[in-house]
Enzyme design. Structure first.
Site, mmCIF file in Angstrom:
data_model
loop_
_atom_site.group_PDB
_atom_site.id
_atom_site.type_symbol
_atom_site.label_atom_id
_atom_site.label_comp_id
_atom_site.label_asym_id
_atom_site.label_seq_id
_atom_site.Cartn_x
_atom_site.Cartn_y
_atom_site.Cartn_z
ATOM 1 C CG ASN A 9 -1.605 1.393 1.310
ATOM 2 O OD1 ASN A 9 -1.784 2.041 0.735
ATOM 3 N ND2 ASN A 9 -2.318 1.393 2.608
ATOM 4 C CE LYS A 11 -0.008 3.362 4.700
ATOM 5 N NZ LYS A 11 -0.208 3.439 6.058
ATOM 6 C CG HIS A 95 -5.758 1.542 5.061
ATOM 7 N ND1 HIS A 95 -5.533 2.667 5.878
ATOM 8 C CD2 HIS A 95 -4.969 0.744 5.054
ATOM 9 C CE1 HIS A 95 -4.378 2.471 6.504
ATOM 10 N NE2 HIS A 95 -3.798 1.323 5.726
ATOM 11 C CD GLU A 97 -3.172 5.542 6.733
ATOM 12 O OE1 GLU A 97 -3.196 5.624 5.476
ATOM 13 O OE2 GLU A 97 -2.014 4.897 7.571
ATOM 14 C CD GLU A 167 -3.667 -2.710 7.544
ATOM 15 O OE1 GLU A 167 -2.473 -2.966 6.983
ATOM 16 O OE2 GLU A 167 -4.312 -1.749 7.296
ATOM 17 N N GLY A 173 1.915 2.207 10.774
ATOM 18 C CA GLY A 173 2.793 3.424 10.826
ATOM 19 C C GLY A 173 3.610 3.857 11.847
ATOM 20 C CB SER A 212 5.044 -1.571 12.379
ATOM 21 O OG SER A 212 4.602 -0.127 12.371
HETATM 22 C C1 PEP Z 1 -0.974 0.049 6.173
HETATM 23 O O1 PEP Z 1 -0.920 1.211 5.891
HETATM 24 O O2 PEP Z 1 -1.799 -0.801 5.615
HETATM 25 C C2 PEP Z 1 0.166 -0.450 7.033
HETATM 26 C C3 PEP Z 1 0.243 -1.604 7.441
HETATM 27 O O3 PEP Z 1 1.002 0.595 7.153
HETATM 28 P P1 PEP Z 1 2.415 0.235 7.784
HETATM 29 O O4 PEP Z 1 3.159 -1.122 7.295
HETATM 30 O O5 PEP Z 1 3.352 1.314 7.461
HETATM 31 O O6 PEP Z 1 2.152 0.116 9.337
#
Ligand code: PEP
Length: 250
Positions: A9, A11, A95, A97, A167, A173, A212
């Site tokens: 992803n 982003k 997601h 976000e 997630e 992040g 992460s």
């Molecule tokens: C994500 O945005 O789906 C995600 C898991 O981000 P990160 O790996 O940066 O934590």
């Protein structure tokens, strides 16, 4: 046997130039990745550019969001048929976000999921709890609610051909990863909840962990029995790190 899946992803990052460099780096490093499926989800405006680079490879293209509407007067939205039109096979829905920063609730996410499926896209449905929800011991309740909204609207059988990404919001992040056991526990819970309505869907649905994941911690997370792959944010922006994660999934 479920095929492992790693989705990157990207982003809201990059330029035409960096997107091109990144996708070339990924394609050039894919030689050993024969078993795992690898998907990339660039920003909308770079979908065609990245899609062109992916021609002739095994890497499907994915988008990061989709409208619940079919088409029409919805300024700023992107319709599922448009995503199909530019070569997308996958789309991320719900997601965290989008849920937390743009107020997308369970019903809207379920409608996006249903729209994606109707138009022949494979949804990657994101679910996960906030830190305060984990601390309050309501992780399973939250994840069940997010999942049930989709099952109620689109039917449990649809999950057999879809992807769920667990997630935990506190891990996205932040550099703070769920332990392999914490992730496995929620993945097993998701699979059991689906199995209660359809054993077949539970057996087939791929459940990714996201939060992460990086080149160092991927292998131990991906070793867990109910973790079928990863949804990767930050680490998907560096070809070498992303490829290490793909190798681990492979
Ligand atoms: C994500 O945005 O789906 C995600 C898991 O981000 P990160 O790996 O940066 O934590």
């Amino acid at each position: 046997m479920r095929q492992p899946l790693v989705a990157g992803n990207w982003k809201m990052n990059g330029t035409r130039e960096s997107a091109q460099l990144l996708i070339k780096g990924i394609i050039n490093g894919m030689a050993g990745v024969t078993r795992a499926e690898v998907v990339v989800c660039p920003p909308f405006v770079y979908l065609e550019l990245v899609g062109a680079a992916l021609q002739g490879t095994q890497i499907p293209l994915g988008a990061q969001n989709v409208s619940k509407e079919e088409m029409g007067a919805f300024t700023g939205e992107i319709a599922a048929p448009m995503l199909k039109d530019v070569g997308c096979q996958y789309v991320i829905v719900g997601h965290s976000e989008r849920r937390t920063l743009y107020g997308e609730g369970d019903q809207l996410v379920a409608e996006k999921y249903a729209r994606a499926r109707k138009e022949g896209l494979t949804p990657i449905l994101c679910v996960g709890e906030l830190l305060e929800e984990r601390e309050a011991g309501t992780t399973e309740e939250v994840v069940a609610r997010q999942l049930d909204a989709v099952i109620d609207l689109a039917g449990v059988a649809s999950l057999a051909e879809s992807v769920v990404a667990y997630e935990p919001v506190w891990a996205i992040g932040t550099g703070r990863t769920a332990t392999p056991q914490q992730a496995q526990d929620v993945h097993a819970f998701i699979r059991q909840r689906i199995a209660a309505q359809s054993k077949e869907a539970a057996e087939q649905v791929r459940i990714l962990y996201g939060g992460s994941v990086n080149a160092k911690n991927a292998a131990e997370l991906l070793r867990m029995p109910d973790i079928d792959g990863g949804l990767i944010g930050g680490a998907s922006l560096k070809a070498a790190d992303f490829l290490t994660i793909c190798q681990a999934a492979n």
